[in-house]
Write a protein that holds these residues in place. Structure first.
Motif, PDB file in Angstrom:
ATOM      1  N   GLY A   1       0.911  -1.291  -0.069  1.00 39.82           N
ATOM      2  CA  GLY A   1      -0.102   0.095  -0.127  1.00 39.82           C
ATOM      3  C   GLY A   1       0.846   1.123   0.015  1.00 39.82           C
ATOM      4  O   GLY A   1       0.383   2.334  -0.719  1.00 39.82           O
ATOM      5  N   ALA A   2       2.094   1.114   0.723  1.00 41.89           N
ATOM      6  CA  ALA A   2       2.794   2.441   0.680  1.00 41.89           C
ATOM      7  C   ALA A   2       3.469   2.555  -0.525  1.00 41.89           C
ATOM      8  O   ALA A   2       3.528   3.925  -1.051  1.00 41.89           O
ATOM      9  CB  ALA A   2       3.931   2.105   1.837  1.00 41.89           C
ATOM     10  N   LEU A   3       3.682   1.600  -1.326  1.00 43.39           N
ATOM     11  CA  LEU A   3       4.362   1.769  -2.602  1.00 43.39           C
ATOM     12  C   LEU A   3       3.529   2.282  -3.629  1.00 43.39           C
ATOM     13  O   LEU A   3       3.822   3.160  -4.309  1.00 43.39           O
ATOM     14  CB  LEU A   3       5.098   0.359  -3.066  1.00 43.39           C
ATOM     15  N   VAL A   4       2.408   1.812  -3.522  1.00 44.45           N
ATOM     16  CA  VAL A   4       1.126   2.334  -4.416  1.00 44.45           C
ATOM     17  C   VAL A   4       1.027   3.853  -4.069  1.00 44.45           C
ATOM     18  O   VAL A   4       0.743   4.523  -4.977  1.00 44.45           O
ATOM     19  CB  VAL A   4      -0.241   1.566  -4.169  1.00 44.45           C
ATOM     20  N   HIS A   5       0.681   4.151  -2.641  1.00 39.33           N
ATOM     21  CA  HIS A   5       0.805   5.638  -2.256  1.00 39.33           C
ATOM     22  C   HIS A   5       1.734   6.597  -2.919  1.00 39.33           C
ATOM     23  O   HIS A   5       1.679   7.447  -3.242  1.00 39.33           O
ATOM     24  CB  HIS A   5       0.702   5.788  -0.712  1.00 39.33           C
ATOM     25  N   TYR A   6       2.931   6.200  -2.841  1.00 38.55           N
ATOM     26  CA  TYR A   6       4.241   6.844  -3.487  1.00 38.55           C
ATOM     27  C   TYR A   6       3.911   7.083  -4.768  1.00 38.55           C
ATOM     28  O   TYR A   6       4.136   8.083  -5.299  1.00 38.55           O
ATOM     29  CB  TYR A   6       5.412   5.915  -3.273  1.00 38.55           C
ATOM     30  N   ALA A   7       3.589   5.931  -5.603  1.00 43.13           N
ATOM     31  CA  ALA A   7       3.108   6.143  -7.091  1.00 43.13           C
ATOM     32  C   ALA A   7       2.000   7.230  -7.265  1.00 43.13           C
ATOM     33  O   ALA A   7       2.008   8.086  -8.178  1.00 43.13           O
ATOM     34  CB  ALA A   7       2.708   4.840  -7.898  1.00 43.13           C
ATOM     35  N   ARG A   8       1.032   7.309  -6.168  1.00 47.88           N
ATOM     36  CA  ARG A   8      -0.074   8.354  -6.480  1.00 47.88           C
ATOM     37  C   ARG A   8       0.511   9.821  -6.319  1.00 47.88           C
ATOM     38  O   ARG A   8       0.124  10.688  -6.719  1.00 47.88           O
ATOM     39  CB  ARG A   8      -1.163   7.984  -5.549  1.00 47.88           C
ATOM     40  N   ARG A   9       1.594  10.020  -5.392  1.00 52.39           N
ATOM     41  CA  ARG A   9       1.976  11.268  -4.919  1.00 52.39           C
ATOM     42  C   ARG A   9       2.894  11.607  -6.169  1.00 52.39           C
ATOM     43  O   ARG A   9       3.036  12.782  -6.369  1.00 52.39           O
ATOM     44  CB  ARG A   9       2.815  11.051  -3.845  1.00 52.39           C
ATOM     45  N   LYS A  10       3.585  10.874  -6.910  1.00 49.69           N
ATOM     46  CA  LYS A  10       4.343  11.187  -7.836  1.00 49.69           C
ATOM     47  C   LYS A  10       3.566  11.659  -9.147  1.00 49.69           C
ATOM     48  O   LYS A  10       4.037  12.551  -9.745  1.00 49.69           O
ATOM     49  CB  LYS A  10       5.339   9.930  -8.235  1.00 49.69           C
ATOM     50  N   ARG A  11       2.147  11.306  -9.349  1.00 49.26           N
ATOM     51  CA  ARG A  11       1.340  11.464 -10.214  1.00 49.26           C
ATOM     52  C   ARG A  11       0.298  12.506  -9.835  1.00 49.26           C
ATOM     53  O   ARG A  11      -0.514  13.082 -10.443  1.00 49.26           O
ATOM     54  CB  ARG A  11       0.698  10.199 -10.804  1.00 49.26           C
TER      55      ARG A  11
END
Length: 305
Positions: A265-275
């Protein structure tokens, strides 16, 4: 075996062999765990010369402490082991290199990832050491397949950032069609500075107030279930908490649930922040700030803060 133990440890309580039952949370709920260990009590736990350590996540150990049949075999209070501190990651990795290599310093120079960046990765995976090592291994395999050596820290950092953005983005894309668009607000708020990856179902009001998406309590519960099924968050098993509570309704039990954002979940959240898709208005924790980019359309020099 009982006879040998009795010969070795002639005085009961005077020493023993330490035995560990680990990963107890794999039994999935506190009641199943309690029944299983109660069954083993007379066969194993009262054998002279054996001392038992029960290890498990998700609150199952606290459920065991409520068992009358196991009271004599459990020390209280339960020892809670915290995550490794981010500041300890570099010394820990160096110790690992010393243990598994003949020239630790040379290996550190040749690694495609700098140890300082591993500390950042550790924060990104929500302080999960096992997932940090798995992610670092994934990146090292990627670099090995490319066949191009990385000579400087700046080169290593740039390649890691490009790879991490794609790797997390791919994970996010795989899940996007399986998660309601507004449900991402729960993950975003959970990873904000307000909760830093751990929260309770009773925090519904705080989630609603710190989200750009409005939702009702029933929707909140549905989204939590959705994220949990996909492994983006995990629920702490707290069966023992209901033993002393007056509210034993389904809603009452739900309000006592505690959730933690998983490394996935944390890695997916990282992707959302980058986008720039974050739906939270709560403050960011310190470690999340390096991934925010200044608007390069301003006259100021672009940088990261």
């Amino acid at each position: 075996m009982r006879e040998l133990l009795s010969e070795i440890f002639t005085v009961q309580g005077n020493g023993g062999i330490v035995c560990v039952i680990d990963n107890i949370e794999l039994l999935e709920n506190g009641m199943a765990t309690r029944k299983m260990l109660e069954t083993l009590r007379d066969k194993l736990f009262n054998v002279n010369g054996l001392r038992w350590v029960f290890c498990g996540a998700n609150g199952v150990i606290h459920s065991l402490a409520g068992s009358p049949r196991l009271t004599a075999f459990l020390n209280t209070p339960v020892i809670k082991i915290a995550n490794v501190k981010p500041s300890a990651i570099i010394p820990l990795i160096r110790a690992r290199l010393c243990e598994y290599s003949t020239d630790a310093k040379e290996v550190e120079r040749e690694l495609p990832v700098a140890l300082e960046d591993l500390e950042l990765l550790y924060r990104i995976v929500n302080s999960n050491l096992r997932d940090l090592l798995a992610l670092a291994d994934e990146f090292c395999e990627y670099c090995a397949q490319s066949g191009k050596p990385l000579r400087t820290n700046s080169t290593r950092r740039e390649k890691l950032e490009r790879w991490l953005e794609k790797a997390t983005g791919d994970r996010y894309d795989d899940l996007s069609s399986r998660v309601s668009q507004n449900a991402w607000a729960v993950l975003d708020v959970a990873m904000s500075g307000l909760f830093q990856g751990t929260f309770g179902a009773a925090d519904y009001s705080s989630f609603n107030q710190n989200s750009t998406v409005s939702f009702v309590e029933a929707t909140f519960k549905k989204w939590l279930s959705q994220l949990e099924k996909l492994g983006l968050i995990s629920k702490e098993l707290n069966d023992g908490a209901s033993d002393s509570s007056e509210d034993d309704s389904e809603l009452g039990k739900f309000s006592r649930d505690v959730f933690t954002v998983t490394a996935k979940g944390a890695l997916v959240h990282y992707a959302r922040r980058k986008r720039r898709e974050n739906l939270s208005v709560a403050d960011d924790p310190e470690w999340m700030r390096p991934i925010h980019h200044v608007d390069t359309s301003t006259p100021r020099k672009a940088n990261r803060y």
